[in-house]
Design a protein around this motif. Structure first.
Motif, PDB file in Angstrom:
ATOM      1  N   ILE B  71      11.722  41.316  25.323  1.00  9.96           N
ATOM      2  CA  ILE B  71      12.989  42.016  25.080  1.00  9.96           C
ATOM      3  C   ILE B  71      13.229  43.005  26.243  1.00  9.96           C
ATOM      4  CG2 ILE B  71      14.114  43.717  23.562  1.00  9.96           C
ATOM      5  CD1 ILE B  71      14.075  40.926  22.342  1.00  9.96           C
ATOM      6  N   TYR B  81      18.076  38.623  22.251  1.00  5.56           N
ATOM      7  CA  TYR B  81      18.436  39.312  20.993  1.00  5.56           C
ATOM      8  C   TYR B  81      18.842  38.268  19.960  1.00  5.56           C
ATOM      9  CZ  TYR B  81      19.005  43.667  23.732  1.00  5.56           C
ATOM     10  OH  TYR B  81      18.827  44.744  24.530  1.00  5.56           O
ATOM     11  N   MET B  82      19.547  37.236  20.452  1.00  9.09           N
ATOM     12  CA  MET B  82      20.017  36.181  19.559  1.00  9.09           C
ATOM     13  C   MET B  82      18.848  35.301  19.121  1.00  9.09           C
ATOM     14  SD  MET B  82      23.087  35.711  18.536  1.00  9.09           S
ATOM     15  CE  MET B  82      23.182  34.838  16.988  1.00  9.09           C
ATOM     16  N   ILE B  84      15.744  36.037  18.646  1.00 14.16           N
ATOM     17  CA  ILE B  84      14.875  36.610  17.606  1.00 14.16           C
ATOM     18  C   ILE B  84      15.560  36.562  16.252  1.00 14.16           C
ATOM     19  CG2 ILE B  84      15.530  39.027  18.048  1.00 14.16           C
ATOM     20  CD1 ILE B  84      12.550  39.681  17.461  1.00 14.16           C
ATOM     21  N   LYS B  85      16.890  36.768  16.258  1.00 11.14           N
ATOM     22  CA  LYS B  85      17.617  36.686  14.985  1.00 11.14           C
ATOM     23  C   LYS B  85      17.545  35.279  14.412  1.00 11.14           C
ATOM     24  CE  LYS B  85      21.336  39.938  15.984  1.00 11.14           C
ATOM     25  NZ  LYS B  85      22.767  40.040  16.090  1.00 11.14           N
ATOM     26  N   ARG B  86      17.800  34.302  15.280  1.00 15.71           N
ATOM     27  CA  ARG B  86      17.808  32.917  14.803  1.00 15.71           C
ATOM     28  C   ARG B  86      16.433  32.505  14.311  1.00 15.71           C
ATOM     29  NH1 ARG B  86      21.079  30.535  19.625  1.00 15.71           N
ATOM     30  NH2 ARG B  86      23.190  30.894  18.912  1.00 15.71           N
ATOM     31  N   VAL B  87      15.403  32.864  15.089  1.00 17.03           N
ATOM     32  CA  VAL B  87      14.063  32.414  14.705  1.00 17.03           C
ATOM     33  C   VAL B  87      13.620  33.105  13.420  1.00 17.03           C
ATOM     34  CG1 VAL B  87      11.655  32.300  15.407  1.00 17.03           C
ATOM     35  CG2 VAL B  87      13.444  31.729  17.029  1.00 17.03           C
ATOM     36  N   ALA B  88      13.947  34.391  13.293  1.00 18.60           N
ATOM     37  CA  ALA B  88      13.589  35.092  12.060  1.00 18.60           C
ATOM     38  C   ALA B  88      14.253  34.416  10.866  1.00 18.60           C
ATOM     39  CB  ALA B  88      14.030  36.554  12.145  1.00 18.60           C
ATOM     40  N   PHE B  89      15.513  34.072  11.039  1.00 23.60           N
ATOM     41  CA  PHE B  89      16.243  33.398   9.963  1.00 23.60           C
ATOM     42  C   PHE B  89      15.631  32.031   9.668  1.00 23.60           C
ATOM     43  CE2 PHE B  89      19.405  30.220   8.836  1.00 23.60           C
ATOM     44  CZ  PHE B  89      19.950  30.770   7.698  1.00 23.60           C
ATOM     45  N   LEU B 105       7.703  31.734  17.625  1.00 22.50           N
ATOM     46  CA  LEU B 105       8.372  32.329  18.792  1.00 22.50           C
ATOM     47  C   LEU B 105       7.408  33.295  19.458  1.00 22.50           C
ATOM     48  CD1 LEU B 105      10.949  33.180  20.484  1.00 22.50           C
ATOM     49  CD2 LEU B 105      11.336  34.885  18.727  1.00 22.50           C
TER      50      LEU B 105
ATOM     51  N   ILE C 233      18.794  35.550   2.947  1.00 24.02           N
ATOM     52  CA  ILE C 233      18.002  35.841   4.149  1.00 24.02           C
ATOM     53  C   ILE C 233      18.792  36.777   5.048  1.00 24.02           C
ATOM     54  CG2 ILE C 233      16.902  34.862   6.204  1.00 24.02           C
ATOM     55  CD1 ILE C 233      16.505  32.262   4.661  1.00 24.02           C
ATOM     56  N   PHE C 238      19.235  41.380   7.849  1.00 26.53           N
ATOM     57  CA  PHE C 238      20.229  42.130   8.620  1.00 26.53           C
ATOM     58  C   PHE C 238      21.031  43.123   7.772  1.00 26.53           C
ATOM     59  CE2 PHE C 238      19.823  37.784  10.327  1.00 26.53           C
ATOM     60  CZ  PHE C 238      19.194  38.083  11.524  1.00 26.53           C
ATOM     61  N   PHE C 251      24.230  37.987  12.031  1.00 29.41           N
ATOM     62  CA  PHE C 251      23.477  36.769  12.338  1.00 29.41           C
ATOM     63  C   PHE C 251      24.293  35.840  13.229  1.00 29.41           C
ATOM     64  CE2 PHE C 251      22.534  32.307  10.990  1.00 29.41           C
ATOM     65  CZ  PHE C 251      21.324  32.203  11.657  1.00 29.41           C
ATOM     66  N   LEU C 260      12.926  42.760  14.524  1.00 27.25           N
ATOM     67  CA  LEU C 260      12.616  41.944  13.362  1.00 27.25           C
ATOM     68  C   LEU C 260      11.152  41.570  13.394  1.00 27.25           C
ATOM     69  CD1 LEU C 260      15.662  39.602  13.682  1.00 27.25           C
ATOM     70  CD2 LEU C 260      15.252  41.072  11.739  1.00 27.25           C
ATOM     71  N   LEU C 262       8.333  38.969  13.093  1.00 29.56           N
ATOM     72  CA  LEU C 262       8.144  37.519  13.150  1.00 29.56           C
ATOM     73  C   LEU C 262       6.719  37.201  12.732  1.00 29.56           C
ATOM     74  CD1 LEU C 262       9.969  36.797  16.470  1.00 29.56           C
ATOM     75  CD2 LEU C 262      10.643  36.001  14.237  1.00 29.56           C
TER      76      LEU C 262
END
Lengths: 135, 159, 267
Positions: B71, B81-82, B84-89, B105, C233, C238, C251, C260, C262
């Motif tokens: 980061i 930034y995107m 980490i959001k996608r992978v977390a989701f 990731l 989620i 978020f 998101f 976040l 992981l």
């Protein structure tokens, strides 16, 4: 602006699902299933969901055409009917009436379908009649 | 009978500016790492959409690895930034869906060849312990999943 | 309710009003207008639900100046907010007339087709996923069993795209589910679970939990449960609640860095 929601019956097959067309300013823009319809109970298949598309489809045939030298050429209705009749007559004379099959469409009315089978049975002389809405 | 030991297939999406460089450096430095990864070079880890991750699992990948820049180091300033959001989701969704721990990731800069080798080695071992991706096997045996129409009259769509 | 609509139309606060009227005993959406004020007498509340906001969205795309009144349930109001957040409709052009939908002791009637719990037989109970309840209830099952059950549900899919077509917040002109590079076009059945999970990903931070998709599904896939999970989620990770704010979901847009947690390779 004029918006109308018109209940109708899906014309694709013999099931007869209830559909609701949304018509905005005279253009059909969407199809929804009728939720309370006893046949489909709020569901449709992929064809039913896309009923509105064939009205405005650019692939739609707008006038009669005859294929000459491998190319489709627009012709008049009289010419097209003459051509179809004479070619059908040749086929019937050469190979007999049962060499012809008549397939009709769910896109035309019940009366037109009746006429088509009448044409097949009495004029051409065959019982080879079928319909895309037969399940 | 297939008696070959299970070798995981891992699809590795690697950022051109960092993880791919780390993999390159690992190669140049002759650091050995498992051959289970199928590297795919991408211009930024943020270009990996959930479509790609799901497509990999659909095609039978046993694991999906994503390598991106730390980061603050993103070549495109905010791309990761995107990611980490996608992978977390996606981690949460896949865990809930029943594909636990198969997505990973890691931030690996192009100088961290040793970290790359360690991560790949540990991830491969983790997937090896988890076993093969269960989706293809479950889809191949529809009879084992269910028999005939269910109570509401819905039939299986078995190709 | 009829009086309010009549007043709105007469005073010119709205040009058109989308509500329901009975046609041969079926509640059918109808567009009431100032020119045909006498029709307002037929206005009725309806148990059956149609995506009125989707029709309003189509109308606004044709004529952005028209002002539309909507007979709105709670879910309709949420999707209007989502559509406004994604710049699909102008809030100033929409006026909602709230109708009683969720049950409460304070109301004499609640109008929602979702109030009846769907019937589930023993085969579905032992192989499928429940349509109601908390999406995390299934966590008691082992991972493999959850996957097996979801695949059972998804394998019923006939790829009618009904879930997408009825969805009030599905407004994209190009759909990823129809893109030939992403999906097998013109092939039935769809790829399982890819097709449904991709739709689920697209619903994250957008689904208003109206349940129209599940109602429209001809094979009874518990789609609402799936989309409720993806939304959950987004809320957990978020802190975003769909339909409660004017903002777009974090998101779906880049935004600022969100720290976040992981999974690590050690656990």
């Amino acid at each position: 602006m004029d918006c109308r929601l018109v209940p109708s019956v899906c014309s694709y097959c013999g099931t007869g699902c209830g559909v609701l067309f949304s018509v905005i300013d005279g253009t059909l823009v969407g199809t929804y299933p009728i939720k309370t319809h006893p046949v489909n109970e709020g569901s449709l298949c992929i064809k039913g969901w896309n009923l509105h598309e064939h009205i405005t489809s650019p692939k739609r045939l707008r006038n009669p055409m005859i294929r000459r030298n491998g190319q489709l050429q627009p012709v008049s209705w009289d010419e097209a009917i003459q051509e179809a009749a004479s070619r059908l007559r040749t086929v019937v004379e050469e190979h007999g009436p049962d060499s012809v099959g008549v397939l009709t469409s769910a896109k035309i009315t019940n009366e037109e379908n009746y006429l088509a089978q009448k044409l097949a049975r009495t004029v051409i002389g065959t019982n080879n009649v079928d319909h895309c809405a037969r399940l | 009978m297939d008696t070959k030991p299970f070798e995981p297939k891992i699809v590795a999406f690697m950022c051109n500016w960092c993880t791919y460089g780390a993999a390159d450096l690992a190669g140049v430095s002759r650091l050995p790492y498992p051959q289970n990864i199928r590297p795919i070079r991408v211009m930024c880890s943020a270009t990996i959409s959930p479509h790609h991750i799901l497509r990999a699992f659909q095609s039978g990948a046993d694991g999906v690895f994503i390598g991106g820049c730390h980061i603050g180091d993103c070549h495109y300033i905010k791309g990761n930034y995107m990611t980490i959001k996608r992978v977390a989701f996606m981690e949460d969704l896949l865990n809930w869906f029943g594909l636990e721990g198969r997505l990973h990731l890691e931030w690996i800069s192009s100088a961290e060849a040793q970290k790359f080798v360690d991560v790949i080695r540990r991830f491969t071992e983790k997937i090896r312990a988890l076993g093969p991706n269960p989706i293809p096997a479950l889809l191949k045996t529809p009879k084992a999943i269910w028999n005939g129409a269910d109570d509401e009259g819905h039939c299986a769509n078995v190709a | 309710m009829k009086d309010i609509v009549r007043t709105w139309l007469e005073s010119g606060r709205i040009d058109l009003f989308l509500g329901y009227r009975l046609v041969d005993g079926h509640p059918i959406p109808h567009c009431f207008s100032k020119e045909r004020l006498e029709e307002v007498e037929q206005l009725t509340e309806s148990l059956a639900r149609y995506p009125l906001e989707k029709i309003a969205h189509q109308m606004l795309q044709k004529d952005p100046a028209v002002r539309i009144g909507l007979m709105a349930r709670d879910c309709t109001q949420r999707s209007v907010r989502v559509l406004a957040a994604w710049n699909q409709i102008d809030m100033d052009r929409i006026r909602v007339l709230t109708m009683s939908c969720c049950p409460s002791d304070a109301k004499d009637k609640a109008f929602c087709s979702y109030l009846q719990e769907p019937e589930t037989g023993p085969v579905r109970k032992s192989n499928g996923m429940p349509s109601t309840g908390d999406p995390d209830d299934c966590r008691v099952l082992p991972a493999e069993e959850r996957l097996r059950r979801w695949l059972y549900e998804f394998q019923k899919c006939i790829k009618c795209y009904g879930c997408r077509d009825i969805c009030p917040v599905c407004f994209c002109k190009d759909c990823g589910l129809e893109h030939e590079d992403l999906m097998d076009k013109g092939v039935v059945p769809p790829e399982v679970p890819l097709f449904h999970l991709i739709r689920a990903v697209h619903m994250a931070g957008r689904c208003v939990d109206c349940g129209l998709c599940e109602e429209a599904c001809p094979v009874g896939i518990p789609l609402r449960l799936l989309y409720r999970k993806v939304n959950g989620i987004v809320t957990d990770r978020f802190g975003y609640r769909v339909g409660q704010t004017k903002d777009q979901s974090p998101f779906n847009v880049l935004g600022e860095f969100s720290p976040l947690e992981l999974s690590s390779l050690d656990d």
